[in-house]
Design a protein around this motif. Sequence first.
Motif, PDB file in Angstrom:
ATOM      1  N   PHE A 464      40.965  27.069  36.361  1.00 16.41           N
ATOM      2  CA  PHE A 464      41.825  27.009  35.179  1.00 16.41           C
ATOM      3  C   PHE A 464      41.256  26.032  34.141  1.00 16.41           C
ATOM      4  CE2 PHE A 464      44.450  28.498  38.633  1.00 16.41           C
ATOM      5  CZ  PHE A 464      45.193  29.516  38.048  1.00 16.41           C
ATOM      6  N   THR A 481      36.842  31.842  34.923  1.00 15.80           N
ATOM      7  CA  THR A 481      38.196  31.319  34.796  1.00 15.80           C
ATOM      8  C   THR A 481      39.182  32.345  35.346  1.00 15.80           C
ATOM      9  OG1 THR A 481      38.544  32.237  32.587  1.00 15.80           O
ATOM     10  CG2 THR A 481      37.523  30.050  32.728  1.00 15.80           C
ATOM     11  N   ALA A 482      40.415  31.922  35.508  1.00 14.58           N
ATOM     12  CA  ALA A 482      41.439  32.830  36.044  1.00 14.58           C
ATOM     13  C   ALA A 482      41.622  34.054  35.158  1.00 14.58           C
ATOM     14  CB  ALA A 482      42.761  32.079  36.195  1.00 14.58           C
ATOM     15  N   THR A 483      41.435  33.883  33.852  1.00 13.32           N
ATOM     16  CA  THR A 483      41.593  35.022  32.941  1.00 13.32           C
ATOM     17  C   THR A 483      40.413  35.985  33.013  1.00 13.32           C
ATOM     18  OG1 THR A 483      40.670  33.680  31.147  1.00 13.32           O
ATOM     19  CG2 THR A 483      43.073  33.765  31.338  1.00 13.32           C
ATOM     20  N   ASP A 484      39.367  35.622  33.750  1.00 14.37           N
ATOM     21  CA  ASP A 484      38.228  36.526  33.960  1.00 14.37           C
ATOM     22  C   ASP A 484      38.421  37.388  35.201  1.00 14.37           C
ATOM     23  OD1 ASP A 484      36.841  35.450  31.772  1.00 14.37           O
ATOM     24  OD2 ASP A 484      35.998  33.837  32.990  1.00 14.37           O
ATOM     25  N   LEU A 485      39.638  37.438  35.708  1.00 12.05           N
ATOM     26  CA  LEU A 485      39.907  38.123  36.970  1.00 12.05           C
ATOM     27  C   LEU A 485      39.383  39.553  36.989  1.00 12.05           C
ATOM     28  CD1 LEU A 485      41.256  38.460  39.740  1.00 12.05           C
ATOM     29  CD2 LEU A 485      43.395  38.983  38.529  1.00 12.05           C
ATOM     30  N   ASP A 508      52.580  31.715  34.724  1.00  9.70           N
ATOM     31  CA  ASP A 508      51.184  31.834  34.302  1.00  9.70           C
ATOM     32  C   ASP A 508      50.428  32.844  35.167  1.00  9.70           C
ATOM     33  OD1 ASP A 508      51.463  30.021  32.248  1.00  9.70           O
ATOM     34  OD2 ASP A 508      50.862  28.298  33.478  1.00  9.70           O
ATOM     35  N   ARG A 511      51.484  36.316  34.214  1.00 10.27           N
ATOM     36  CA  ARG A 511      50.943  36.693  32.909  1.00 10.27           C
ATOM     37  C   ARG A 511      49.475  37.083  33.028  1.00 10.27           C
ATOM     38  NH1 ARG A 511      51.043  32.237  30.699  1.00 10.27           N
ATOM     39  NH2 ARG A 511      48.803  31.837  30.596  1.00 10.27           N
ATOM     40  N   ILE A 512      48.709  36.310  33.769  1.00 13.14           N
ATOM     41  CA  ILE A 512      47.299  36.627  33.971  1.00 13.14           C
ATOM     42  C   ILE A 512      47.154  37.957  34.699  1.00 13.14           C
ATOM     43  CG2 ILE A 512      45.205  35.924  35.208  1.00 13.14           C
ATOM     44  CD1 ILE A 512      46.114  32.999  34.698  1.00 13.14           C
ATOM     45  N   GLN A 515      48.134  40.851  32.271  1.00 12.50           N
ATOM     46  CA  GLN A 515      47.249  41.005  31.118  1.00 12.50           C
ATOM     47  C   GLN A 515      45.822  41.371  31.509  1.00 12.50           C
ATOM     48  OE1 GLN A 515      47.549  37.393  28.832  1.00 12.50           O
ATOM     49  NE2 GLN A 515      49.606  37.844  28.071  1.00 12.50           N
ATOM     50  N   HIS A 516      45.441  41.078  32.753  1.00  6.58           N
ATOM     51  CA  HIS A 516      44.080  41.377  33.217  1.00  6.58           C
ATOM     52  C   HIS A 516      44.144  42.100  34.566  1.00  6.58           C
ATOM     53  CE1 HIS A 516      42.714  38.505  30.137  1.00  6.58           C
ATOM     54  NE2 HIS A 516      43.707  37.748  30.545  1.00  6.58           N
TER      55      HIS A 516
END
Length: 564
Positions: A464, A481-485, A508, A511-512, A515-516
């Motif tokens: 994160f 990062t976590a958003t690169d899942l 969070d 949401r991640i 969204q991903h």
Amino acid sequence: MADLSTQHGSPSSEDIPSHIDLSIVIVSYNVRHFLQRTLESTFRAQNGLSLEIFVVDNDSADDSVEMVRSQFPHVHMIEAGGNLGFAKANNLALKQARGDFLMILNPDCLLQEDSLTTLVQFLKDHPDAGAVGPKLLNRDGTFQVTSKRGLPTVWASFCKLSGLSSVFPKSKFFNRYEQGHLDPDEVNEVEILAGAAMMIRREVYEKVGGLDEDYFMFGEDVDWSWAIGQAGWKLYYVPTTQIIHYKGESTKQKGFDREKHFYNAMRLFTRKHSRFGLLARSVIELGIFVGEFIARLRKNAGLWGPALIDMLLIFGLFVTGYIIRFTYFPTVWGPAPAPITLEMWAVCIAYAVLGCSALAIMGVYTSRGIQPRRIFFGMLFGFALVGALAYFWRAIQFSRVVLASAGVASILLLPVWRWLVQALGAGEKRRIVVAGVDRLGREVVRRVREGAIPDVEVVGWLVFDEGRLGDTIDELPVLGTATDLSQVSREHRIREALFSSASASYEDIFRIASQHPVKGVAIQVIPDGFDRDERMPLLAIDVAGGWFAGVKGKDRPTIQMRQR
């Protein structure tokens, strides 16, 4: 009101608040670990609300009752004494509930921290709203279409059962049942809400009553939504909060006929509420029958999948034997028959069907593993049956040499393809990524390395903090990062992502995940306390399915901790 989930001892009269904001009812059946996580996330979402939580246990055999009483002593535990089904069990608790708002919640859900307050506040702000439901996510973060639905009218049912709704998913005309024309990220008035997480006003309950107990499981939420709408209230889908619904965990129990209950519920709703004539109802009944038939075919792929392969193999051996026998040895064992004919193909097909029928009688397709002994005796029985029929019915008589050679080859080769499939799956580990370099994430890595969590390979970390990109932590690389899942999952063939609840809030994480999303990559939350309790397992949230599971010898849970 304090968080009661960590308090111990029996609740006293001093612990019971005089006013209850929200009563939550959870019906549980043999889903102990899912129920534990659901209760943990529910208390985490309390946020100042005075809660009253009921767990109705439908005679579980997995120590669910003991777990609730020891870890959540302020939860009202109701033992049903048998499997009453979803509707009747919910009604047991709803009759005792005292909250201004009432919520039915499945035991395989994870709530965001704001889930309860968001839904309660929406009901307070919209006096015309009788019931609300959140945005539900599948275990891989994708949108769960059952979050918002339309009434199962004749046309809507036909489009759903025929597959037209899948061809035109965004069409209001063709996908009315799943409300495909409505944006899943916008608040909308709908006709049907999902019973997995549904909140109503007390006035609504007092006016329409509880769930219809004619439904054992499935359909009761459709019926309840319909009754609420008929009583003049509106139902709203509220995606400003999300809940992960792992879906169907209670229905995975051995011996539970999901298809029977699901399609019987559809029939019951149609018969109770259809205002159409006999012809229209007959069309709906036919559609339900076809839908159930297709669903059973899919469910039983572990039976007919191997049977189809066996049938093709036996058929191929007969055809090959016939061609070799009468091409290369036309006169060795007597005069050759006529060239290859339509009758020859028909006889080969008939022999293959008879052979597989004998294997089915011997239990080859209902037993796991390679089963060479069952295959041997099954093929002997099958070809004895073929020989007997050929003796009395000369039209299907065949070369005894071809019959014997095809039989011996079948006995040898049928176990071989099963062994090959098993060998291909042997040693295969599920690749996971851990999101959150903290005590919980490191505990997962430690247990995997020590073998406490079998058949799993930790590929690396998601973080994160962008400042840790490129690092190697505990001999594992930081993959992103976590958003690169989604990107990391595709590049490294990840099957599951484990998010640490110590590094991020549920909000969070959800949401991640939403969204991903990566279809097929399951999202888990490592619960708080995992590093303190050596016996606490991670959820086995997915089991190898399909017909391959039938030849690997056993089902392999995704992540299930061995008891020490």
